[in-house]
Enzyme design. Structure first.
Site, PDB file in Angstrom:
ATOM      1  N   ASP A 223       0.839  -1.208   0.000  1.00  0.00           N
ATOM      2  CA  ASP A 223       0.000   0.000   0.000  1.00  0.00           C
ATOM      3  C   ASP A 223       0.878   1.264   0.000  1.00  0.00           C
ATOM      4  O   ASP A 223       0.633   2.202  -0.763  1.00  0.00           O
ATOM      5  CB  ASP A 223      -0.928  -0.017   1.228  1.00  0.00           C
ATOM      6  CG  ASP A 223      -1.766   1.250   1.321  1.00  0.00           C
ATOM      7  OD1 ASP A 223      -2.724   1.378   0.537  1.00  0.00           O
ATOM      8  OD2 ASP A 223      -1.436   2.119   2.147  1.00  0.00           O
ATOM      9  N   LYS A 227       1.535   4.178  -3.018  1.00  0.00           N
ATOM     10  CA  LYS A 227       1.461   5.635  -2.832  1.00  0.00           C
ATOM     11  C   LYS A 227       2.746   6.312  -3.303  1.00  0.00           C
ATOM     12  O   LYS A 227       2.712   7.371  -3.943  1.00  0.00           O
ATOM     13  CB  LYS A 227       1.179   5.952  -1.359  1.00  0.00           C
ATOM     14  CG  LYS A 227      -0.238   5.552  -0.947  1.00  0.00           C
ATOM     15  CD  LYS A 227      -0.388   5.521   0.552  1.00  0.00           C
ATOM     16  CE  LYS A 227      -1.820   5.167   0.945  1.00  0.00           C
ATOM     17  NZ  LYS A 227      -1.953   4.772   2.342  1.00  0.00           N
TER      18      LYS A 227
HETATM   19  N1  LIG Z   1      -4.987   1.204   4.055  1.00  0.00           N
HETATM   20  C1  LIG Z   1      -4.600   2.533   3.751  1.00  0.00           C
HETATM   21  C2  LIG Z   1      -5.823   3.348   3.505  1.00  0.00           C
HETATM   22  C3  LIG Z   1      -5.494   4.633   2.868  1.00  0.00           C
HETATM   23  O1  LIG Z   1      -4.876   4.702   1.806  1.00  0.00           O
HETATM   24  C4  LIG Z   1      -3.830   3.147   4.899  1.00  0.00           C
HETATM   25  O2  LIG Z   1      -3.850   2.547   5.973  1.00  0.00           O
HETATM   26  O3  LIG Z   1      -3.200   4.195   4.730  1.00  0.00           O
END
Ligand SMILES: N[C@@H](CC=O)C(=O)O
Ligand SMILES: NC(=O)C1=CN([C@@H]2O[C@H](COP(=O)(O)OP(=O)(O)OC[C@H]3O[C@@H](n4cnc5c(N)ncnc54)[C@H](OP(=O)(O)O)[C@@H]3O)[C@@H](O)[C@H]2O)C=CC1
Ligand code: NA
Length: 365
Positions: A223, A227
């Protein structure tokens, strides 16, 4: 008197973020009668509810209508045919984390349908998908905004775009990019006190709506890697994918191959000692451990993983699900532009989606 201009809205995904978005849309419609925002389609992965003649779905009945609907979701191609069958402009709000929906963005955009979304998959998938999306948008004039794909509703993407568009030179971006990881380390390894049990904090993060639909997507670092891929591309680096740079995973080796997120959460307590060891090692140096990421634009180095921080460091002192993102640029010199605040949670994420919707509305001709 001329009829009010109508803009049709199709919502894909009605989970934590999707439902908060629906209630923000309801408030928005009350505050802004023009143009008339008309919800005409809403779906989850299994069900859909839509009006064949583009009549507006009553917003506070949308979730119950969806629950009792016998219709299945339209394929992306069928959804395009449905939305383009009306004379009104259309906006898709993708509140899923689906790669299949993300892969259809070039199709939606090429047919004049704008998109707002917190889904990271489209912008952090292959570099070709990124190019196809922005080429389709440029050719058709349909808009695509994804503020909540980084830092939830925090103005991270808009700030980076403004820096780049005004000619500043971004040299480095670093910080805490995950609400889940922030919450986990702030509660498991606080700057004072002993902190909670790792696996129990992971369960809490899921219950609070911070994690990805499958919490392994947070714990494996992907995740955050997604980003950073998005931010690096906006800063001008052609990063190929979120797996093309070093990413530290916090998934125990033995749980790499469990079949479901639920089974993973059930077995995780057996491996709490692994994270306890990481915490104790940092404590022995008088430090705390945190999960961070950085992009060095000059060297093109992107990395994601654990680092130790002095207890007085701003990263160590974060609270709750807070993100902190520092932009180092030529104009800002050695004092970076810093953005800090909640980086996960339904309401703050939906806020970014709603503000993107307003941006699209202001740009639709
Ligand atoms: N799972 C992600 C949700 C947001 O992008 C996080 O914990 O940051
Ligand atoms: N939660 C947060 O704090 C943040 C979330 N985001 C992003 O927001 C998005 C949504 O997150 P969240 O609401 O927490 O997730 P949820 O799991 O709560 O909801 C996801 C929704 O998407 C639906 N869905 C999944 N695949 C499809 C599909 N192919 N077609 C139609 N619907 C589908 C699910 O339906 P079903 O129930 O049938 O599976 C569910 O309604 C994700 O991309 C996430 O990364 C971004 C920033 C912060
Ligand atoms: Na954001």
């Amino acid at each position: 008197m001329a009829a009010a201009r109508q803009v049709n809205i199709a919502i894909i995904g009605a989970g934590g973020v999707g439902r908060c978005f629906l209630s923000q849309l309801e408030q928005l419609v009350k505050r802004r009668p023009e143009p008339k925002l008309s919800l005409v389609y809403i779906s989850t992965s299994k069900k859909a509810f839509y009006t064949k003649d583009y009549t507006t779905i009553v917003l506070n009945s949308a979730v119950s209508n969806l629950a009792s609907s016998a219709e299945t979701p339209l394929t992306p191609a069928a959804l395009v045919d449905y939305l383009t069958g009306s004379n009104s402009k259309a906006i898709i709000v993708d509140n899923t984390s689906s790669q299949d929906i993300a892969d259809a963005y070039p199709l939606f955009l090429s047919r004049g349908i704008s998109i707002v979304t917190p889904n990271k998959k489209a912008f952090s998938g292959s570099y070709k998908l990124w190019q196809d999306i922005f080429n389709a948008s440029a050719q058709s004039g349909a808009r695509v905004f994804h503020e909540s794909s980084v830092g939830a509703g925090l103005p991270v993407i808009s700030t980076l775009k403004d820096l780049v568009d005004t000619g500043d030179e971004v040299t480095k971006i670093e910080g805490v990019f995950s609400g889940t990881m922030s919450f986990l380390f702030n509660s498991f390894a606080p700057t004072s006190g002993s902190g909670g049990q790792w696996s129990a904090e992971v369960k809490k993060a899921k219950e609070l709506g911070y994690t990805e639909p499958d919490p392994r997507d947070d714990l494996n670092g992907l995740d955050v890697a997604r980003k950073l891929t998005i931010l690096a591309r906006l800063a001008g680096l052609a990063v190929e994918s979120p797996t093309s740079f070093p990413v530290q995973s916090l998934i125990p080796n033995e749980l790499e191959s469990v079949s479901s997120g639920d089974e993973f959460l059930e077995k995780l307590p057996q491996f709490d000692s692994e994270m306890e060891k990481v915490k104790t090692e940092a404590e022995a140096e008088g430090k705390v451990v945190r999960f961070v990421g950085s992009i060095d634009v000059g060297t093109k180095e992107v990395k994601v993983g654990l680092e130790k921080f002095d207890r007085s460091h701003p990263i160590a002192a974060l609270k709750g699900s807070d993100n902190i993102i520092s932009f180092y640029t030529k104009r800002y010199g050695s004092n970076p532009l810093i953005i800090q605040g909640a980086g996960a949670g339904g309401e703050v994420t939906a806020m970014g989606v709603t503000s993107d919707l307003l941006k699209v509305l202001s740009q639709l001709s």
